[in-house]
Design a protein around this motif. Structure first.
Motif, short mmCIF file in Angstrom:
data_model
loop_
_atom_site.label_atom_id
_atom_site.label_comp_id
_atom_site.label_asym_id
_atom_site.label_seq_id
_atom_site.Cartn_x
_atom_site.Cartn_y
_atom_site.Cartn_z
N LEU A 1 0.99 -1.25 -0.09
CA LEU A 1 -0.13 -0.06 0.03
C LEU A 1 0.93 1.22 0.08
O LEU A 1 0.85 2.15 0.96
N GLN B 1 2.45 3.98 -5.10
CA GLN B 1 2.51 3.21 -6.35
C GLN B 1 1.52 2.31 -6.46
O GLN B 1 1.53 1.38 -7.30
N PHE B 2 0.58 2.06 -5.40
CA PHE B 2 -0.26 1.02 -5.29
C PHE B 2 -1.29 1.09 -6.54
O PHE B 2 -1.66 0.50 -7.44
N PHE B 3 -1.99 2.47 -6.79
CA PHE B 3 -2.89 2.39 -7.71
C PHE B 3 -2.43 2.33 -9.06
O PHE B 3 -3.15 2.02 -9.76
N PRO B 4 -1.20 3.16 -9.21
CA PRO B 4 -0.73 2.92 -10.49
C PRO B 4 -0.41 1.69 -11.22
O PRO B 4 -0.34 1.39 -12.14
N THR B 5 0.20 0.71 -10.00
CA THR B 5 0.66 -0.45 -10.42
C THR B 5 -0.69 -1.39 -10.60
O THR B 5 -0.77 -1.80 -11.60
N LEU B 6 -1.81 -1.12 -9.96
CA LEU B 6 -2.90 -1.75 -9.98
C LEU B 6 -3.67 -1.44 -11.09
O LEU B 6 -4.55 -2.32 -11.80
N LEU B 7 -3.22 -0.50 -11.91
CA LEU B 7 -3.95 -0.10 -13.26
C LEU B 7 -3.22 -0.32 -14.34
O LEU B 7 -3.60 -0.11 -15.59
N VAL C 1 1.69 -5.49 -4.82
CA VAL C 1 0.24 -4.93 -4.75
C VAL C 1 -0.69 -5.80 -4.77
O VAL C 1 -1.68 -5.77 -3.93
N VAL D 1 -3.47 -6.66 -1.89
CA VAL D 1 -4.93 -6.93 -2.26
C VAL D 1 -5.64 -8.16 -1.70
O VAL D 1 -6.73 -8.44 -0.92
#
Length: 279
Positions: free
Chosen positions: A50, A53-59, A253, A257
């Motif tokens: 968390l 870079q969590f959301f950039p990697t998740l996307l 990541v 999750v």
């Protein structure tokens, strides 16, 4: 005469348990060691996963493909589990027949089998050289190393969790209520739909949640029977294993999750368990 005071009685139940003030040191220290051992890896995963870079990697497309495959396959697994598992659980809960104990044991067997063994069994049964491989090939159906193989692997290892819980739910339903409905003229399907199913619903939902969580975390049987093909059969757990060899960010990541999902699933199961315990 002076009235004698009535003797006081110690309260019973949870309120009578010893407070922290008198806890022995040795059990407390051993408990703290185990708690630290269990919590530290989870904390490390969350701290690393968390990050900024969590959301950039998740996307990333690769990660989104993995999430899409996992959600689709586990959704199919849950649907098949309900359609196929509910009648089996109901029959086991309501009827006695020769070989019932053996059948019940066989249905529980995937819970204790190593996932790798499950994968080998699926290959020997449905692979190209398996028991049903040749007939399936003649029919133009190739099961192994396909999305269908992912669903089959998940169903094999996860469905028994639903069966066990659903059977307990159907056994917990008061038969007198069902008999009263039949006396009033309701047929078997009406009784099941409006009485048995609603009364056992908490158990069924708990079993379904456990099934979904087990299917989502499946690794061994899937990698042997379905492979790890990007965009086709690579689920979350397979993607984590693959990313550890090249790019660590997706692995961190996706691991975070999985931790969040696992915590949520446990909270839901505990809530459902409390619901039908206090009913």
């Amino acid at each position: 005469m002076t009235a004698r005071p009535t003797p006081s009685h110690e309260p019973t139940g949870p309120s009578s348990r010893p407070r922290w003030r008198g806890v022995p040191v040795v059990p407390l220290a051993l408990s703290a060691l185990l708690v630290l051992f269990l919590v530290l890896p989870v904390q490390a995963l969350l701290l690393r996963g968390l990050s900024a870079q969590f959301f950039p990697t998740l996307l990333r497309p690769v990660v989104l493909d993995t999430l899409r495959i996992s959600l689709l396959t586990t959704g199919c697994t849950m649907l098949l589990t309900v359609l196929l598992g509910t009648p089996v659980a109901w029959l086991l809960a309501r009827y006695d027949f020769p070989g019932k104990t053996v059948l019940d044991t066989l249905l529980d067997l995937p819970i204790v089998l190593p996932p790798v063994v499950a994968g080998v069994g699926l290959l020997l049964a449905f692979g190209r050289s398996g028991l049903l491989g040749a007939p399936l090939e003649l029919a133009g159906i190739s099961v192994a190393f396909s999305p269908a193989a992912v669903v089959m692997a998940q169903l094999f290892v996860a469905a028994p969790f639903y069966l066990r819980t659903a059977k307990a739910g159907f056994m917990a339903v008061d038969r007198d209520v069902e008999d009263a409905a039949r006396t009033d003229g309701a047929d078997r399907w009406t009784v099941f739909r409006f009485i048995t199913w609603p009364l056992a619903a908490a158990f069924l939902l708990e079993g379904l949640v456990l099934t979904w969580a087990r299917a989502l975390g499946e690794f061994g049987a899937t990698i042997l029977f379905a492979g790890s093909l990007q965009g086709k059969t690579r689920t979350i757990t397979l993607a984590i294993y693959s990313a550890l060899e090249s790019d660590l960010a997706p692995a961190l990541v996706l691991s975070a999750v999985m931790v969040l999902v696992a915590f949520t699933v446990l909270a839901v199961v505990r809530r459902l368990g409390s619901a039908h315990t206090w009913r």
